[in-house]
Design an enzyme around this catalytic site. Structure first.
Site, PDB file in Angstrom:
ATOM      1  N   MET A 155      -2.312  -6.684   7.070  1.00 42.13           N
ATOM      2  CA  MET A 155      -3.281  -7.607   6.456  1.00 42.13           C
ATOM      3  C   MET A 155      -2.720  -8.312   5.218  1.00 42.13           C
ATOM      4  O   MET A 155      -3.468  -8.714   4.341  1.00 42.13           O
ATOM      5  CB  MET A 155      -4.551  -6.845   6.081  1.00 42.13           C
ATOM      6  N   SER A 156      -1.417  -8.455   5.158  1.00 45.67           N
ATOM      7  CA  SER A 156      -0.832  -9.090   3.962  1.00 45.67           C
ATOM      8  C   SER A 156       0.374  -9.924   4.364  1.00 45.67           C
ATOM      9  O   SER A 156       0.534 -10.294   5.522  1.00 45.67           O
ATOM     10  CB  SER A 156      -0.414  -8.006   2.957  1.00 45.67           C
ATOM     11  N   SER A 175       0.818  -1.226   0.000  1.00 47.32           N
ATOM     12  CA  SER A 175       0.000   0.000   0.000  1.00 47.32           C
ATOM     13  C   SER A 175       0.842   1.262   0.000  1.00 47.32           C
ATOM     14  O   SER A 175       1.646   1.468   0.913  1.00 47.32           O
ATOM     15  CB  SER A 175      -0.828   0.075   1.286  1.00 47.32           C
ATOM     16  N   HIS A 193      -7.743   4.431   6.429  1.00 52.75           N
ATOM     17  CA  HIS A 193      -6.933   3.916   5.326  1.00 52.75           C
ATOM     18  C   HIS A 193      -6.243   5.043   4.555  1.00 52.75           C
ATOM     19  O   HIS A 193      -5.072   4.914   4.168  1.00 52.75           O
ATOM     20  CB  HIS A 193      -7.813   3.076   4.388  1.00 52.75           C
ATOM     21  N   HIS A 214      -3.653   0.654  -4.771  1.00 52.87           N
ATOM     22  CA  HIS A 214      -2.911  -0.463  -5.339  1.00 52.87           C
ATOM     23  C   HIS A 214      -3.076  -0.442  -6.849  1.00 52.87           C
ATOM     24  O   HIS A 214      -4.166  -0.686  -7.366  1.00 52.87           O
ATOM     25  CB  HIS A 214      -3.437  -1.798  -4.814  1.00 52.87           C
ATOM     26  N   TYR A 237      -8.763 -10.497   2.279  1.00 55.97           N
ATOM     27  CA  TYR A 237     -10.012  -9.847   2.719  1.00 55.97           C
ATOM     28  C   TYR A 237     -10.874  -9.367   1.562  1.00 55.97           C
ATOM     29  O   TYR A 237     -12.041  -9.022   1.752  1.00 55.97           O
ATOM     30  CB  TYR A 237      -9.730  -8.690   3.692  1.00 55.97           C
ATOM     31  N   GLU A 238     -10.305  -9.331   0.356  1.00 57.58           N
ATOM     32  CA  GLU A 238     -11.115  -8.948  -0.808  1.00 57.58           C
ATOM     33  C   GLU A 238     -12.040 -10.078  -1.228  1.00 57.58           C
ATOM     34  O   GLU A 238     -12.885  -9.898  -2.108  1.00 57.58           O
ATOM     35  CB  GLU A 238     -10.213  -8.558  -1.979  1.00 57.58           C
ATOM     36  N   HIS A 273      -5.533  -9.064  -1.606  1.00 54.58           N
ATOM     37  CA  HIS A 273      -5.561  -9.493  -0.208  1.00 54.58           C
ATOM     38  C   HIS A 273      -6.664 -10.528  -0.014  1.00 54.58           C
ATOM     39  O   HIS A 273      -7.686 -10.498  -0.717  1.00 54.58           O
ATOM     40  CB  HIS A 273      -5.864  -8.294   0.704  1.00 54.58           C
ATOM     41  N   ASN A 326       1.352   3.886  11.107  1.00 52.67           N
ATOM     42  CA  ASN A 326       0.509   4.384  12.214  1.00 52.67           C
ATOM     43  C   ASN A 326       0.827   3.587  13.473  1.00 52.67           C
ATOM     44  O   ASN A 326       1.383   2.493  13.394  1.00 52.67           O
ATOM     45  CB  ASN A 326      -0.980   4.198  11.855  1.00 52.67           C
ATOM     46  N   ALA A 345       2.534  -2.028   4.380  1.00 49.47           N
ATOM     47  CA  ALA A 345       2.285  -0.983   5.365  1.00 49.47           C
ATOM     48  C   ALA A 345       1.749  -1.691   6.609  1.00 49.47           C
ATOM     49  O   ALA A 345       0.989  -2.658   6.488  1.00 49.47           O
ATOM     50  CB  ALA A 345       1.247  -0.008   4.832  1.00 49.47           C
TER      51      ALA A 345
HETATM   52  N1  HPA Z   1      -3.640  -2.683  11.263  1.00 52.85           N
HETATM   53  C1  HPA Z   1      -3.756  -3.547  10.229  1.00 52.85           C
HETATM   54  N2  HPA Z   1      -3.251  -3.285   9.028  1.00 52.85           N
HETATM   55  C2  HPA Z   1      -2.595  -2.125   8.849  1.00 52.85           C
HETATM   56  C3  HPA Z   1      -2.446  -1.192   9.879  1.00 52.85           C
HETATM   57  C4  HPA Z   1      -2.993  -1.498  11.149  1.00 52.85           C
HETATM   58  O1  HPA Z   1      -2.894  -0.712  12.119  1.00 52.85           O
HETATM   59  N3  HPA Z   1      -1.750  -0.152   9.362  1.00 52.85           N
HETATM   60  C5  HPA Z   1      -1.486  -0.450   8.058  1.00 52.85           C
HETATM   61  N4  HPA Z   1      -1.997  -1.655   7.745  1.00 52.85           N
END
Ligand code: HPA
Length: 289
Positions: A221-222, A41, A257, A72, A96-97, A94, A245, A124
């Site tokens: 998530m990857s 990302s 996001h 993406h 989750y898609e 991903h 973050n 990320a």
């Molecule tokens: N959680 C899950 N996935 C993420 C995060 C997060 O805080 N930041 C970037 N991808």
């Protein structure tokens, strides 16, 4: 007429699909990529820095899934950087898609099929460890696969590969090269364990406390499913997280996001320099192999 896709036995079908995709890519690109890169990302700009760049949109690759997440792109880019020819996945899909896991890891299986013996995976992630702040790069030393899924579930054609070892999933020599790259550039490179979760909802603060207890330094998530598929194929793996973050409950503001992406974008310049030098050192380390 293209050969008919075999129906039924899923591994045979998959092998066929990867082979078709491989033939399509090798029919379009010149060069001989030995290093693959998966760009997460907001980190896709690296692919724009390749010299002699050739772009193959995912749409033009048979059976390749197309990402549906904002931020993406969907291109396989082949070009030169750091003294090596690399193949980049600019954008990933991903779990989750809602894609089947064979789709989620199709891109990395394709990288292996076109000859990449080394793949560097990027993402990320949210920082959990106290040593991590937004803007940091974290070298992944190990992972927790908390997605509840595994891309190797299903028939296995080669009994010797049924239970792949994951004790050194993140290659020690590539990790050393990453540290060397950071040192050469004067970039602080943190280290830690990446927890891969399914998403797409961000975690609750209670889940982040749980992940911290489990030994996670960052969450995303990857990556973990791709790394499992790559190790199964015997590919050397290195991985780095862009900490975008502080994870849920660790900062005053809710997670968004677009903010995650914005921070990743701000990190691109450093990230590109780091990745370039990492590839240079990784290639030197494996010269003659
Ligand atoms: N959680 C899950 N996935 C993420 C995060 C997060 O805080 N930041 C970037 N991808």
């Amino acid at each position: 007429m293209p050969p008919e896709r075999p129906a039924g036995e899923s591994r045979v079908t998959l092998r066929f699909e990867v082979e078709e995709a491989r033939a399509a890519v090798l029919g379009q690109v010149r060069g001989d990529p030995r290093v693959g890169v998966v760009l997460g990302s907001g980190l896709g700009a690296f692919a724009e820095r390749l010299s002699r760049r050739q772009i193959v949109p995912y749409e033009e690759i048979p059976y390749f899934p197309v990402p549906r997440v904002l931020g993406h792109a969907g291109n396989l880019c082949v070009g030169d950087v750091g003294g090596a020819t690399v193949a980049c996945l600019q954008g990933r899909v991903h779990a989750y898609e809602g894609h089947a896991l064979d789709r989620v890891v199709f891109g990395v299986r394709l990288l292996a099929a076109i000859g990449c013996h080394t793949v560097l995976v990027t993402n990320a992630a949210g920082g959990i460890g106290d040593h991590l702040a937004p803007g940091d790069l974290m070298l992944i030393t190990d992972h927790l696969n908390l997605t509840g899924r595994n891309p190797l579930v299903g028939p296995e054609e080669n009994p010797e590969r049924r239970f792949p070892d994951m004790s050194e999933a993140y290659d020690p020599a590539l990790r050393a090269a990453a540290k060397g790259a950071a040192q050469d550039l004067g970039i602080a490179l943190k280290e830690g364990v990446y927890a891969g979760v399914l998403g797409p909802s961000y975690e609750t603060p209670a889940e982040i406390r749980m992940l911290r207890t489990l030994g996670a330094d960052a969450v995303g998530m990857s990556t973990v499913l791709e790394v499992i598929a790559l190790r199964h194929l015997g590919v050397r793996v290195g991985a780095v997280s862009a900490i975008t973050n502080r994870a849920a409950g660790l900062s005053a503001t809710p997670l968004r996001h677009d903010e995650v992406q914005e921070t990743a974008r701000k990190m691109q310049k450093t990230f590109v320099r780091f990745l370039t030098r990492w590839i240079e050192l990784a290639t030197e380390a494996s010269a003659g192999v």
